[in-house]
Write a protein that holds these residues in place. Structure first.
Motif, PDB file in Angstrom:
ATOM      1  N   LYS B  92       0.835  -1.195   0.000  1.00 31.92           N
ATOM      2  CA  LYS B  92       0.000   0.000   0.000  1.00 31.92           C
ATOM      3  C   LYS B  92       0.881   1.261   0.000  1.00 31.92           C
ATOM      4  CE  LYS B  92      -4.216   1.247   2.523  1.00 31.92           C
ATOM      5  NZ  LYS B  92      -5.013   0.858   3.716  1.00 31.92           N
ATOM      6  N   ALA B  93       1.887   1.265   0.842  1.00 32.82           N
ATOM      7  CA  ALA B  93       2.781   2.420   0.929  1.00 32.82           C
ATOM      8  C   ALA B  93       3.490   2.629  -0.404  1.00 32.82           C
ATOM      9  CB  ALA B  93       3.797   2.196   2.047  1.00 32.82           C
ATOM     10  N   LEU B  94       3.902   1.534  -1.001  1.00 30.89           N
ATOM     11  CA  LEU B  94       4.613   1.622  -2.280  1.00 30.89           C
ATOM     12  C   LEU B  94       3.686   2.188  -3.358  1.00 30.89           C
ATOM     13  CD1 LEU B  94       7.230   1.026  -3.826  1.00 30.89           C
ATOM     14  CD2 LEU B  94       6.357  -1.272  -4.287  1.00 30.89           C
ATOM     15  N   LYS B  95       2.458   1.732  -3.333  1.00 29.11           N
ATOM     16  CA  LYS B  95       1.482   2.196  -4.318  1.00 29.11           C
ATOM     17  C   LYS B  95       1.301   3.720  -4.220  1.00 29.11           C
ATOM     18  CE  LYS B  95      -2.638   0.384  -6.429  1.00 29.11           C
ATOM     19  NZ  LYS B  95      -3.685  -0.632  -6.367  1.00 29.11           N
ATOM     20  N   GLN B  96       1.217   4.208  -2.984  1.00 35.46           N
ATOM     21  CA  GLN B  96       1.069   5.649  -2.770  1.00 35.46           C
ATOM     22  C   GLN B  96       2.256   6.423  -3.332  1.00 35.46           C
ATOM     23  OE1 GLN B  96       0.444   6.022   1.448  1.00 35.46           O
ATOM     24  NE2 GLN B  96      -1.640   5.207   1.380  1.00 35.46           N
ATOM     25  N   LEU B  97       3.448   5.892  -3.108  1.00 33.84           N
ATOM     26  CA  LEU B  97       4.655   6.563  -3.588  1.00 33.84           C
ATOM     27  C   LEU B  97       4.695   6.588  -5.116  1.00 33.84           C
ATOM     28  CD1 LEU B  97       7.290   5.169  -1.062  1.00 33.84           C
ATOM     29  CD2 LEU B  97       6.571   7.555  -1.302  1.00 33.84           C
ATOM     30  N   ILE B  98       4.322   5.470  -5.695  1.00 33.28           N
ATOM     31  CA  ILE B  98       4.342   5.357  -7.152  1.00 33.28           C
ATOM     32  C   ILE B  98       3.368   6.344  -7.776  1.00 33.28           C
ATOM     33  CG2 ILE B  98       3.554   3.788  -8.990  1.00 33.28           C
ATOM     34  CD1 ILE B  98       5.134   1.603  -7.582  1.00 33.28           C
ATOM     35  N   LYS B  99       2.234   6.506  -7.095  1.00 36.73           N
ATOM     36  CA  LYS B  99       1.226   7.457  -7.576  1.00 36.73           C
ATOM     37  C   LYS B  99       1.746   8.890  -7.429  1.00 36.73           C
ATOM     38  CE  LYS B  99      -3.663   8.402  -7.163  1.00 36.73           C
ATOM     39  NZ  LYS B  99      -4.798   8.369  -6.238  1.00 36.73           N
ATOM     40  N   LYS B 100       2.283   9.158  -6.249  1.00 31.88           N
ATOM     41  CA  LYS B 100       2.768  10.501  -5.943  1.00 31.88           C
ATOM     42  C   LYS B 100       3.814  10.975  -6.956  1.00 31.88           C
ATOM     43  CE  LYS B 100       4.815  13.227  -2.208  1.00 31.88           C
ATOM     44  NZ  LYS B 100       5.226  13.245  -0.817  1.00 31.88           N
ATOM     45  N   TYR B 101       4.719  10.111  -7.303  1.00 31.07           N
ATOM     46  CA  TYR B 101       5.812  10.507  -8.200  1.00 31.07           C
ATOM     47  C   TYR B 101       5.566  10.090  -9.647  1.00 31.07           C
ATOM     48  CZ  TYR B 101       8.161  11.805  -3.939  1.00 31.07           C
ATOM     49  OH  TYR B 101       8.474  12.418  -2.765  1.00 31.07           O
ATOM     50  N   ARG B 102       4.350   9.631  -9.916  1.00 25.51           N
ATOM     51  CA  ARG B 102       3.984   9.213 -11.280  1.00 25.51           C
ATOM     52  C   ARG B 102       5.031   8.289 -11.892  1.00 25.51           C
ATOM     53  NH1 ARG B 102       2.068  15.156 -13.263  1.00 25.51           N
ATOM     54  NH2 ARG B 102       0.610  15.483 -11.569  1.00 25.51           N
ATOM     55  N   VAL B 103       5.417   7.306 -11.140  1.00 31.14           N
ATOM     56  CA  VAL B 103       6.464   6.382 -11.580  1.00 31.14           C
ATOM     57  C   VAL B 103       5.901   5.434 -12.629  1.00 31.14           C
ATOM     58  CG1 VAL B 103       7.933   4.461 -10.851  1.00 31.14           C
ATOM     59  CG2 VAL B 103       7.702   6.495  -9.399  1.00 31.14           C
ATOM     60  N   LYS B 104       6.566   5.368 -13.759  1.00 32.00           N
ATOM     61  CA  LYS B 104       6.162   4.380 -14.761  1.00 32.00           C
ATOM     62  C   LYS B 104       7.114   3.198 -14.760  1.00 32.00           C
ATOM     63  CE  LYS B 104       3.287   7.225 -17.629  1.00 32.00           C
ATOM     64  NZ  LYS B 104       3.560   8.511 -18.278  1.00 32.00           N
ATOM     65  N   ARG B 105       8.375   3.497 -14.990  1.00 27.38           N
ATOM     66  CA  ARG B 105       9.357   2.396 -14.993  1.00 27.38           C
ATOM     67  C   ARG B 105      10.033   2.307 -13.629  1.00 27.38           C
ATOM     68  NH1 ARG B 105      11.705   0.296 -19.595  1.00 27.38           N
ATOM     69  NH2 ARG B 105      13.795   0.371 -18.704  1.00 27.38           N
ATOM     70  N   MET B 106       9.850   1.187 -12.957  1.00 26.15           N
ATOM     71  CA  MET B 106      10.486   1.033 -11.646  1.00 26.15           C
ATOM     72  C   MET B 106      11.501  -0.112 -11.682  1.00 26.15           C
ATOM     73  SD  MET B 106       8.920   0.812  -7.802  1.00 26.15           S
ATOM     74  CE  MET B 106       8.369  -0.877  -7.770  1.00 26.15           C
ATOM     75  N   GLY B 107      12.660   0.150 -11.126  1.00 25.39           N
ATOM     76  CA  GLY B 107      13.695  -0.889 -11.054  1.00 25.39           C
ATOM     77  C   GLY B 107      13.594  -1.660  -9.748  1.00 25.39           C
ATOM     78  N   PHE B 108      13.974  -2.926  -9.774  1.00 26.06           N
ATOM     79  CA  PHE B 108      14.053  -3.711  -8.539  1.00 26.06           C
ATOM     80  C   PHE B 108      15.259  -4.632  -8.635  1.00 26.06           C
ATOM     81  CE2 PHE B 108      12.870  -8.009  -9.825  1.00 26.06           C
ATOM     82  CZ  PHE B 108      12.364  -7.774 -11.092  1.00 26.06           C
ATOM     83  N   GLU B 109      15.709  -5.137  -7.503  1.00 27.32           N
ATOM     84  CA  GLU B 109      16.893  -6.000  -7.488  1.00 27.32           C
ATOM     85  C   GLU B 109      16.507  -7.441  -7.830  1.00 27.32           C
ATOM     86  OE1 GLU B 109      20.147  -5.001  -4.542  1.00 27.32           O
ATOM     87  OE2 GLU B 109      18.379  -4.295  -3.467  1.00 27.32           O
ATOM     88  N   GLY B 110      16.744  -7.810  -9.062  1.00 22.48           N
ATOM     89  CA  GLY B 110      16.342  -9.129  -9.564  1.00 22.48           C
ATOM     90  C   GLY B 110      17.102 -10.274  -8.926  1.00 22.48           C
TER      91      GLY B 110
END
Lengths: 372, 372
Positions: B92-110
């Motif tokens: 939920k927290a991540l979703k809020q952040l993604i919305k706030k910063y209009r993140v489209k491409r997000m990186g993660f540690e594969g």
């Protein structure tokens, strides 16, 4: 006695898998009893076919590199070993096994393989199915309980020893070191870094042991530590008082102790039939939590307890939202606490095994409020 | 000085990411300098937006639960903190952040998120891109080198101390404990479990320290241990001789020592321009390896060395198949060895930092064959 492998194979049947790939350190230890691999680097896999249920050794493999060949030969007898090298990569070896046993559906540990490891495998094998062994490990057999019990015996011995070291001027770090050194000299290992918290610091449930010194009397000393012996863990917390506690400090301590007793008592109140069916972990958590709240304190800011075995934290979980059912054979901690910022905290933690006859404590250190 | 965050942001631009999610223990330590989280359980994430490059703190977050709130407030100043709780899940927290910063491409540690963790995220976010920070960490800045150097100073001190403890009748475990206790009493931690191998055991490169006692003279004693200090590791191996070595044992030792010297010498032979371009790790490995083979011994049954920093093993890797290029700013081990089954083994390991002026040793314990 239900062996880990026998349990795993029941799981196979349910999921209709032809083989499983085991990658997590703890599950490799669970199935082989060998714990020499690194916890942080990928050094070994187990490959176990469905057929292994009937014909044992010929259908189960341990894949690791040359550094471990001698140790595996000596210590792991129920697995055939395949040596991974620059000539035979893990993927190549796995491909051969899959071909040999005509594996169609293969299980893997979805909560252990990384995204990239899975990606690499899935580009070569079609029918990959994630599964978890974690719940299988929740119910311990007699041998496992006996190992945890031995770790608890050393915990109790350590507590007895460390009481003599708590003196004016000593630091939290020094006490933590003494705990660790004592356990290691006795041939054990620690199951986690000991938490030692003086006074105000004891109000922080996850306090990082610091260089703070015991500078004056009139404070709680919280000790939370565990032993690892023969691959199995113990975990115990005691809070003692350095100096003379006030009436309020005594009440705080008694409330935590009563909360723990109430939770444990709940198991004894069950009928044999109820115990056999199991009891909701969340219900036990609630009993302990509500007792503390009823005395005017804030709720416990963490779970009431956790399963323990090869890992110091494993299934089941005793928390308000847990869906786990506590059953005969499970070993878990019961650790209520009260924490008052800038004043101090009290936590009392014991390990309990649920037996047909009811709950049995595995840690036996005294729980009356010790004043030093 | 190139800070970890500045390096990360360069990486952002290259990959055209709007934000990254950092989940690995070591990279969280790298970016925050805080190491209080568990290495084994998922307790925290960093969320860093592309904008963070310009406006710093307001665009980078640390997500963790209430147990760490106080510590984070005190120790992590360059990240905004978001408290994960039963009311605000990580997703939920991540979703809020993604919305706030209009993140489209997000990186993660594969190479860190598990299959199931990724699955859960990908069901909510479309454009997930795996990336790795590991190579970024290979080049250290001055501050990092200085931390590793301090860990090395304590290693050298420990070696000096432990020499006095090697006596007839002592066990490998006892020596390993003495190493560990000494390091901890000095305020450090161990970077891995010390390897202590007497006689025949020294022929096993990955020997698990045992209860074997030093029962007679005429054998090698191999000591491989490391310190962790301020989150950075050291790693060092010395092999000494208990008793009087034969001519052949001396030759074995000298060959390993020469092999190490040749490898290190290779860096000094480079022109400034060559050094600036970097040198293939596999080439250094080859030089050390071929020297040993040329003297009639079997090849080194492991890599010549590994990068070191927050993790005791990290990029680069010095091995025959490595594709890594060794560059100015990298810190790594050079550790050739000769192992003769049933007879014994010799390994000598030092840490080297590649500087503009050439290679510099960070460990300084003597390397003449010590006879005790």
């Amino acid at each position: 006695m239900s062996t880990p492998l026998a349990k795993l194979k029941q799981e196979f049947a349910k999921k209709k898998l032809d083989a499983v790939l085991i990658s997590s350190f703890s599950n490799i230890v669970y199935l082989t009893n060998y714990s020499g691999f690194s916890k942080e680097e990928r050094e070994a896999y187990l490959f176990i076919t469905r057929l292994a249920a009937k014909r044992a050794k010929n259908q189960q493999y341990i894949l690791t590199d040359g550094r471990y060949s001698q140790a595996i030969k000596k210590l792991v007898h129920n697995f055939k070993s395949i040596e991974i090298s620059s000539k035979l990569s893990f993927e190549k070896a796995l491909k051969q096994l899959i071909k040999k046993y005509r594996v169609k559906r293969m299980g893997f540990e979805g909560n252990n393989l990384t995204f990239l490891e899975h990606k690499k495998l899935s580009s070569r094998f079609n029918d990959l199915n994630h599964f978890s062994l974690n719940n299988l490990r929740a119910i311990k057999n007699k041998e496992e309980v006996s190992k945890i019990e031995k770790a608890c015996v050393l915990s109790d011995k350590t507590f007895d020893y460390i009481l003599k070291k708590i003196k004016l001027g000593v630091s939290e770090k020094e006490i933590a070191n003494e705990i660790e050194f004592f356990i290691k000299k006795q041939g054990g290992d620690i199951s986690f870094k000991p938490i030692v918290a003086f006074g105000k610091n004891s109000a922080i449930p996850h306090h990082q042991t610091s260089n703070q010194r015991l500078a004056s009397s009139g404070q709680f000393v919280l000790l939370d530590f565990g032993v690892k012996l023969n691959n199995y863990c113990s975990d115990m917390t005691r809070t003692i008082f350095f100096g003379k506690p006030t009436a309020e400090q005594k009440r705080m301590y008694q409330t935590v102790l009563e909360s723990q007793k109430k939770a444990i008592q709940q198991f004894s109140n069950l009928t044999i039939k109820q115990l056999d069916k199991g009891i909701k972990a969340s219900k036990i958590d609630k009993i302990a939590r509500e007792h503390i709240i009823s005395k005017g304190y804030k709720t416990i800011p963490h779970s009431l307890g956790h399963g323990i075995g090869i890992d110091v934290h494993e299934a089941p979980r005793l928390s308000p939202k847990s869906k786990d059912i506590l059953k005969v054979g499970m070993v878990f901690s019961i650790e209520p606490g009260i924490y008052i910022p800038n004043l101090g905290g009290v936590r009392i933690e014991d390990l309990v095994v649920l037996e047909k006859k009811g709950p049995r404590l595995l840690t036996h250190s005294p729980k009356n409020l010790i004043e030093l």
